[in-house]
Design an enzyme around this catalytic site. Structure first.
Site, PDB file in Angstrom:
ATOM      1  N   HIS A   1       1.073  -1.148  -0.056  1.00 13.06           N
ATOM      2  CA  HIS A   1       0.050   0.004   0.007  1.00 13.06           C
ATOM      3  C   HIS A   1       0.982   1.176   0.199  1.00 13.06           C
ATOM      4  O   HIS A   1       1.421   1.561  -0.861  1.00 13.06           O
ATOM      5  CB  HIS A   1      -0.977  -0.226   1.219  1.00 13.06           C
ATOM      6  CG  HIS A   1      -2.018   0.872   1.145  1.00 13.06           C
ATOM      7  ND1 HIS A   1      -3.087   0.831   2.045  1.00 13.06           N
ATOM      8  CD2 HIS A   1      -2.332   2.049   0.235  1.00 13.06           C
ATOM      9  CE1 HIS A   1      -3.984   1.558   1.764  1.00 13.06           C
ATOM     10  NE2 HIS A   1      -3.778   2.362   0.598  1.00 13.06           N
TER      11      HIS A   1
ATOM     12  N   ILE B   1       4.143   3.814   0.812  1.00 17.06           N
ATOM     13  CA  ILE B   1       5.526   3.417   0.872  1.00 17.06           C
ATOM     14  C   ILE B   1       6.189   5.128   1.051  1.00 17.06           C
ATOM     15  O   ILE B   1       5.974   6.023   0.801  1.00 17.06           O
ATOM     16  CB  ILE B   1       6.006   3.191  -0.661  1.00 17.06           C
ATOM     17  CG1 ILE B   1       7.307   2.874  -0.877  1.00 17.06           C
ATOM     18  CG2 ILE B   1       5.631   4.282  -1.827  1.00 17.06           C
ATOM     19  CD1 ILE B   1       7.567   2.283  -2.198  1.00 17.06           C
TER      20      ILE B   1
ATOM     21  N   ASP C   1      -0.839   5.032   4.845  1.00 13.19           N
ATOM     22  CA  ASP C   1       0.382   5.547   4.522  1.00 13.19           C
ATOM     23  C   ASP C   1       1.154   5.731   5.241  1.00 13.19           C
ATOM     24  O   ASP C   1       1.084   5.686   6.746  1.00 13.19           O
ATOM     25  CB  ASP C   1       0.090   6.629   3.687  1.00 13.19           C
ATOM     26  CG  ASP C   1       1.185   7.403   2.510  1.00 13.19           C
ATOM     27  OD1 ASP C   1       2.116   6.252   2.585  1.00 13.19           O
ATOM     28  OD2 ASP C   1       1.161   8.332   2.107  1.00 13.19           O
TER      29      ASP C   1
ATOM     30  N   ASP D   1      -6.118  11.980  -2.167  1.00 14.32           N
ATOM     31  CA  ASP D   1      -5.597  10.736  -1.650  1.00 14.32           C
ATOM     32  C   ASP D   1      -4.290  10.687  -0.903  1.00 14.32           C
ATOM     33  O   ASP D   1      -3.892  10.770   0.219  1.00 14.32           O
ATOM     34  CB  ASP D   1      -5.713   9.797  -2.569  1.00 14.32           C
ATOM     35  CG  ASP D   1      -5.768   8.282  -2.217  1.00 14.32           C
ATOM     36  OD1 ASP D   1      -5.032   7.969  -1.420  1.00 14.32           O
ATOM     37  OD2 ASP D   1      -6.464   7.446  -2.885  1.00 14.32           O
TER      38      ASP D   1
END
Length: 326
Positions: A84, A86, A139, A239
């Protein structure tokens, strides 16, 4: 070293006339699934390639834009690899490059830390991090060899309750700081905390508060706590957050219509939007819509980054687009 990205071969060239700036960009469509520079994310409700996750590098100075798949270590479970978010961290003491990856094996949440071996285009797995506070990680932004900030995008673990969270717009998600010495919630009250990143001077943290249609700016303190500075409304579901290391500008991959994103219909696809924020810490930041599309070219943009005059746009489950800003 090139930016981390998952890119396949450019298959078509096109020109797109963009929104308010009236700017003509030369863009190359790239065929693959991309989410924050990673391939293979499986997420309930979204289309998936069905393949295990992979990680690539892409040198944006290379005119051929040829991706290089990084070799994964043999002792790592590739079959359950579901990447997901990185983040890349370079150790200032010796130049070693570490790659932090949010992984969702069996839809759980854990953080994988790898060491990047440039000569061999490979990764060495250093460790897996699990913690009860890292229960729904979206994240991550690395701030040390084993330390990072991470966003949790849900409060509950149950899928039904997760859905109710979104429908009721409950501001219950948060940001967690992790280090080997301490793990703590450092910011909360988000409507689906999503992308996270840091200013070039490492003084400020940026968090995409996606269902609140805003980006939060927080000041990083010596004890690693975060102090709210401002919440900036953007009128879009932004996002992921990328930061230009030279200018400090924020680049955001955004979703125009949440209903079309979560209730995916290929006949009426979700659109894409890229927003740039200049001087976000000032009293008069400049917000610019750089790219917009109704979904016919690019579905569900989730991330955008710039380097060397090029704009790279990734999506949740569709393709990627590389545009020449010059």
């Amino acid at each position: 070293m090139g930016k981390f990205a998952i890119i396949s071969i450019a298959i078509a060239a096109l020109s797109v006339l963009l929104g308010e700036r009236n700017l003509l960009l030369d863009c190359f469509m790239i065929k693959l699934f991309l989410f924050k520079y990673l391939q293979g994310l499986k997420f309930p409700g979204f289309p998936s390639s069905g393949e295990p996750g992979k990680i690539y590098t892409l040198d944006l100075k290379d005119p051929n834009l040829k991706p290089v798949e990084l070799r994964m270590p043999r002792n790592f479970d590739l079959e359950s690899f579901n990447p997901h978010g990185i983040s890349v961290y370079t150790d200032p003491s010796d130049g070693t490059v570490y790659l932090f990856v949010v992984n969702h094996p069996q839809f759980g949440s854990q953080i994988e830390i790898f060491k990047y071996v440039a000569d061999g285009s490979s990764l060495v797995h250093i460790k897996t991090i699990k913690h009860e506070l890292l229960h729904s990680v979206n994240d991550i932004v690395a701030v040390g060899v084993e330390s990072f900030y991470a966003t949790n995008d849900h409060y509950f673990n149950n899928n039904l309750l997760k859905t109710l969270e979104i429908i009721l717009l409950m501001p219950w998600t948060n940001v967690v700081f992790y280090s080997p010495k301490e793990v703590k919630v450092v910011s909360d009250g988000y409507h689906f905390a999503n992308g996270i990143n840091m200013s070039p001077d490492q003084r400020y943290i940026y968090v995409a508060n996606i269902l609140n249609h805003s980006v939060n700016v927080l000041e990083k303190k010596k004890d690693n706590t975060l102090t709210p500075i401002k919440s900036m409304p953007l009128g879009s579901l932004c996002d992921n957050v990328e930061v230009d290391p030279e200018t400090g500008d924020l680049w955001l991959g955004c979703h125009i219509n949440s209903k079309k994103l979560f209730l995916f219909d290929p006949k009426d696809p979700p659109g894409s939007e890229v927003i740039r924020i200049q001087n976000i810490l000032s009293d008069e930041p400049v917000v610019t819509q750089v790219y917009t599309d109704d979904g016919n070219v690019l579905m569900g943009s989730s991330v955008a980054t710039v380097y060397g005059g090029k704009l790279l746009i990734g999506t949740v489950f569709h393709k990627a687009l590389c545009c020449d800003l010059k």
